[in-house]
Design a protein around this motif. Structure first.
Motif, PDB file in Angstrom:
ATOM      1  N   LYS A  12       0.831  -1.200   0.000  1.00  0.00           N
ATOM      2  CA  LYS A  12       0.000   0.000   0.000  1.00  0.00           C
ATOM      3  C   LYS A  12       0.870   1.257   0.000  1.00  0.00           C
ATOM      4  O   LYS A  12       0.594   2.227  -0.712  1.00  0.00           O
ATOM      5  CB  LYS A  12      -0.927   0.007   1.212  1.00  0.00           C
ATOM      6  N   GLN A  13       1.915   1.237   0.803  1.00  0.00           N
ATOM      7  CA  GLN A  13       2.783   2.411   0.886  1.00  0.00           C
ATOM      8  C   GLN A  13       3.483   2.672  -0.442  1.00  0.00           C
ATOM      9  O   GLN A  13       3.623   3.829  -0.878  1.00  0.00           O
ATOM     10  CB  GLN A  13       3.807   2.204   2.004  1.00  0.00           C
ATOM     11  N   LYS A  14       3.910   1.625  -1.129  1.00  0.00           N
ATOM     12  CA  LYS A  14       4.566   1.781  -2.420  1.00  0.00           C
ATOM     13  C   LYS A  14       3.612   2.323  -3.473  1.00  0.00           C
ATOM     14  O   LYS A  14       4.044   2.891  -4.479  1.00  0.00           O
ATOM     15  CB  LYS A  14       5.153   0.433  -2.877  1.00  0.00           C
ATOM     16  N   SER A  15       2.294   2.166  -3.231  1.00  0.00           N
ATOM     17  CA  SER A  15       1.283   2.697  -4.150  1.00  0.00           C
ATOM     18  C   SER A  15       0.650   3.982  -3.647  1.00  0.00           C
ATOM     19  O   SER A  15      -0.327   4.449  -4.217  1.00  0.00           O
ATOM     20  CB  SER A  15       0.173   1.653  -4.371  1.00  0.00           C
ATOM     21  N   ALA A  16       1.207   4.552  -2.561  1.00  0.00           N
ATOM     22  CA  ALA A  16       0.625   5.753  -1.954  1.00  0.00           C
ATOM     23  C   ALA A  16      -0.830   5.514  -1.559  1.00  0.00           C
ATOM     24  O   ALA A  16      -1.667   6.404  -1.623  1.00  0.00           O
ATOM     25  CB  ALA A  16       0.730   6.959  -2.881  1.00  0.00           C
ATOM     26  N   PHE A  17      -1.127   4.277  -1.147  1.00  0.00           N
ATOM     27  CA  PHE A  17      -2.460   3.905  -0.692  1.00  0.00           C
ATOM     28  C   PHE A  17      -3.521   4.115  -1.760  1.00  0.00           C
ATOM     29  O   PHE A  17      -4.662   4.426  -1.482  1.00  0.00           O
ATOM     30  CB  PHE A  17      -2.827   4.660   0.598  1.00  0.00           C
ATOM     31  N   ARG A  18      -3.117   3.892  -3.023  1.00  0.00           N
ATOM     32  CA  ARG A  18      -4.038   4.035  -4.152  1.00  0.00           C
ATOM     33  C   ARG A  18      -4.011   2.795  -5.027  1.00  0.00           C
ATOM     34  O   ARG A  18      -3.035   2.048  -5.048  1.00  0.00           O
ATOM     35  CB  ARG A  18      -3.694   5.277  -4.982  1.00  0.00           C
ATOM     36  N   CYS A  19      -5.100   2.608  -5.745  1.00  0.00           N
ATOM     37  CA  CYS A  19      -5.223   1.477  -6.666  1.00  0.00           C
ATOM     38  C   CYS A  19      -4.171   1.610  -7.766  1.00  0.00           C
ATOM     39  O   CYS A  19      -4.002   2.688  -8.343  1.00  0.00           O
ATOM     40  CB  CYS A  19      -6.623   1.457  -7.269  1.00  0.00           C
ATOM     41  N   CYS A  20      -3.467   0.532  -8.054  1.00  0.00           N
ATOM     42  CA  CYS A  20      -2.410   0.600  -9.064  1.00  0.00           C
ATOM     43  C   CYS A  20      -2.971   0.670 -10.482  1.00  0.00           C
ATOM     44  O   CYS A  20      -2.221   0.914 -11.427  1.00  0.00           O
ATOM     45  CB  CYS A  20      -1.462  -0.584  -8.923  1.00  0.00           C
ATOM     46  N   LEU A  21      -4.291   0.498 -10.643  1.00  0.00           N
ATOM     47  CA  LEU A  21      -4.909   0.596 -11.969  1.00  0.00           C
ATOM     48  C   LEU A  21      -5.581   1.942 -12.193  1.00  0.00           C
ATOM     49  O   LEU A  21      -5.301   2.629 -13.174  1.00  0.00           O
ATOM     50  CB  LEU A  21      -5.931  -0.535 -12.153  1.00  0.00           C
ATOM     51  N   CYS A  22      -6.482   2.333 -11.287  1.00  0.00           N
ATOM     52  CA  CYS A  22      -7.235   3.581 -11.493  1.00  0.00           C
ATOM     53  C   CYS A  22      -6.768   4.714 -10.596  1.00  0.00           C
ATOM     54  O   CYS A  22      -7.216   5.841 -10.737  1.00  0.00           O
ATOM     55  CB  CYS A  22      -8.724   3.320 -11.272  1.00  0.00           C
ATOM     56  N   HIS A  23      -5.913   4.414  -9.615  1.00  0.00           N
ATOM     57  CA  HIS A  23      -5.291   5.392  -8.718  1.00  0.00           C
ATOM     58  C   HIS A  23      -6.270   6.005  -7.726  1.00  0.00           C
ATOM     59  O   HIS A  23      -5.992   7.062  -7.151  1.00  0.00           O
ATOM     60  CB  HIS A  23      -4.584   6.497  -9.514  1.00  0.00           C
ATOM     61  N   LYS A  24      -7.397   5.356  -7.502  1.00  0.00           N
ATOM     62  CA  LYS A  24      -8.330   5.824  -6.488  1.00  0.00           C
ATOM     63  C   LYS A  24      -7.929   5.281  -5.117  1.00  0.00           C
ATOM     64  O   LYS A  24      -7.259   4.252  -5.030  1.00  0.00           O
ATOM     65  CB  LYS A  24      -9.749   5.383  -6.838  1.00  0.00           C
ATOM     66  N   GLU A  44       6.057  -9.586  -4.619  1.00  0.00           N
ATOM     67  CA  GLU A  44       5.990  -9.604  -6.080  1.00  0.00           C
ATOM     68  C   GLU A  44       4.654 -10.109  -6.613  1.00  0.00           C
ATOM     69  O   GLU A  44       4.318  -9.897  -7.777  1.00  0.00           O
ATOM     70  CB  GLU A  44       7.127 -10.448  -6.656  1.00  0.00           C
ATOM     71  N   ASN A  45       3.856 -10.737  -5.756  1.00  0.00           N
ATOM     72  CA  ASN A  45       2.544 -11.237  -6.172  1.00  0.00           C
ATOM     73  C   ASN A  45       1.402 -10.374  -5.643  1.00  0.00           C
ATOM     74  O   ASN A  45       0.237 -10.735  -5.752  1.00  0.00           O
ATOM     75  CB  ASN A  45       2.357 -12.687  -5.703  1.00  0.00           C
ATOM     76  N   ALA A  46       1.750  -9.221  -5.078  1.00  0.00           N
ATOM     77  CA  ALA A  46       0.755  -8.361  -4.435  1.00  0.00           C
ATOM     78  C   ALA A  46       0.416  -7.163  -5.315  1.00  0.00           C
ATOM     79  O   ALA A  46       1.307  -6.495  -5.832  1.00  0.00           O
ATOM     80  CB  ALA A  46       1.266  -7.870  -3.084  1.00  0.00           C
ATOM     81  N   ALA A  47      -0.869  -6.897  -5.466  1.00  0.00           N
ATOM     82  CA  ALA A  47      -1.321  -5.742  -6.247  1.00  0.00           C
ATOM     83  C   ALA A  47      -2.375  -4.979  -5.464  1.00  0.00           C
ATOM     84  O   ALA A  47      -3.434  -5.525  -5.142  1.00  0.00           O
ATOM     85  CB  ALA A  47      -1.888  -6.183  -7.590  1.00  0.00           C
ATOM     86  N   PRO A  48      -2.132  -3.709  -5.119  1.00  0.00           N
ATOM     87  CA  PRO A  48      -3.139  -2.891  -4.435  1.00  0.00           C
ATOM     88  C   PRO A  48      -4.259  -2.513  -5.407  1.00  0.00           C
ATOM     89  O   PRO A  48      -4.017  -1.837  -6.401  1.00  0.00           O
ATOM     90  CB  PRO A  48      -2.354  -1.648  -3.982  1.00  0.00           C
ATOM     91  N   LEU A  49      -5.472  -2.969  -5.129  1.00  0.00           N
ATOM     92  CA  LEU A  49      -6.611  -2.688  -6.000  1.00  0.00           C
ATOM     93  C   LEU A  49      -7.779  -2.149  -5.188  1.00  0.00           C
ATOM     94  O   LEU A  49      -8.023  -2.586  -4.060  1.00  0.00           O
ATOM     95  CB  LEU A  49      -7.062  -3.960  -6.728  1.00  0.00           C
ATOM     96  N   CYS A  50      -8.517  -1.199  -5.770  1.00  0.00           N
ATOM     97  CA  CYS A  50      -9.771  -0.757  -5.162  1.00  0.00           C
ATOM     98  C   CYS A  50     -10.821  -1.840  -5.404  1.00  0.00           C
ATOM     99  O   CYS A  50     -10.616  -2.760  -6.200  1.00  0.00           O
ATOM    100  CB  CYS A  50     -10.218   0.575  -5.758  1.00  0.00           C
ATOM    101  N   SER A  51     -11.943  -1.752  -4.726  1.00  0.00           N
ATOM    102  CA  SER A  51     -12.966  -2.793  -4.835  1.00  0.00           C
ATOM    103  C   SER A  51     -13.509  -2.901  -6.264  1.00  0.00           C
ATOM    104  O   SER A  51     -13.790  -4.005  -6.745  1.00  0.00           O
ATOM    105  CB  SER A  51     -14.106  -2.515  -3.856  1.00  0.00           C
ATOM    106  N   TYR A  52     -13.621  -1.758  -6.963  1.00  0.00           N
ATOM    107  CA  TYR A  52     -14.158  -1.775  -8.328  1.00  0.00           C
ATOM    108  C   TYR A  52     -13.226  -2.521  -9.270  1.00  0.00           C
ATOM    109  O   TYR A  52     -13.646  -3.405 -10.021  1.00  0.00           O
ATOM    110  CB  TYR A  52     -14.384  -0.346  -8.818  1.00  0.00           C
TER     111      TYR A  52
END
Length: 241
Positions: A12-24, A44-52
């Motif tokens: 989450k920190q590496k993504s600034a607590f945002r979805c790596c696809l839509c950035h929400k 390496e298998n982790a992807a931060p995603l929003c629910s949508y």
């Protein structure tokens, strides 16, 4: 097994607590390759995603490569932001800017974790009020506990894709210029800041912001019994008692 808390926080920190696809904002950590198919519980298998995005793409095997590529690209964007902040902000050795740190020590040390999301309709003054009250209330309820603030910002972008004036001022001037002394760490879109001094535990009772910087505003602050004045920028005068 599921991702450890350490891995989830780091992703989450590496993504600034945002979805790596839509950035929400507001994300959960998704297995790119499902556990049922032998997917690991490593970073390496982790992807931060929003629910949508999770519902739309998470279960589609054909999107796994794209998710990984977009995640890696987004992580590079956040890493670059951290580097730019390090090069452009003079913290006078009061803070240390860190990116991609090991969370194990934080999780073992304990402390109080604070989170605030700035929505598009929230301006500078509203954000200052909410964050100040969050920190002050936490200090009153959990005195002397180490405080870790996580800030997310929705929207507030300028025409070049960076943050608008209010949100840049909130992060650089308010959080780094004033509030960091009352926190142990701040995690915000521009970077991660670690207070290298002992966290202060005397958060002021209230903060007031004057829209103009002149002698009249200073006299008004003095009349209210405010003994300390912090200048946010040439247009705003922020004071605290």
């Amino acid at each position: 097994m599921a991702f450890s808390e350490k891995i989830k926080l780091l992703a989450k920190q590496k993504s600034a607590f945002r979805c790596c696809l839509c950035h929400k904002p507001f994300v959960e950590i998704h297995h790119i390759i499902p556990q049922a198919e032998g997917g690991s519980d490593k970073l390496e298998n982790a992807a931060p995603l929003c629910s949508y995005c999770h519902d739309l793409y998470g279960g589609n095997p054909e999107k796994r490569k794209t998710i990984r590529q977009m995640r890696d690209d987004w992580w590079k964007v956040i890493e670059k932001r951290c580097k730019n902040l390090t090069e452009s902000v003079d913290l006078e050795k009061f803070c240390e800017i860190q990116c991609g740190e090991n969370w194990e020590g934080i999780l073992r040390s304990g402390g109080i974790y604070l989170y605030h999301a700035v929505f598009e309709e929230e301006d500078f003054e509203d954000s200052v009020y909410h964050i100040h009250r969050l920190v002050k209330t936490t200090q009153d309820k959990y005195p002397n506990q180490r405080r870790f603030l996580f800030l997310d910002i929705d929207g507030h972008k300028n025409e070049n894709g960076g943050f608008d004036h209010d949100m840049h001022e909130l992060q650089v001037n308010f959080l780094l210029g004033l509030l960091v002394q009352f926190l142990t760490e701040i995690h915000m879109p521009l970077g991660t800041i670690k207070n290298e001094k002992a966290q202060r535990n005397d958060v002021p009772e209230r903060i007031e912001i004057f829209e103009k910087l002149d002698q009249e505003s200073i006299n008004e602050a003095i009349d209210k019994g405010i003994s300390s004045i912090w200048v946010a920028d040439k247009d705003k005068l922020m004071t605290f008692e």
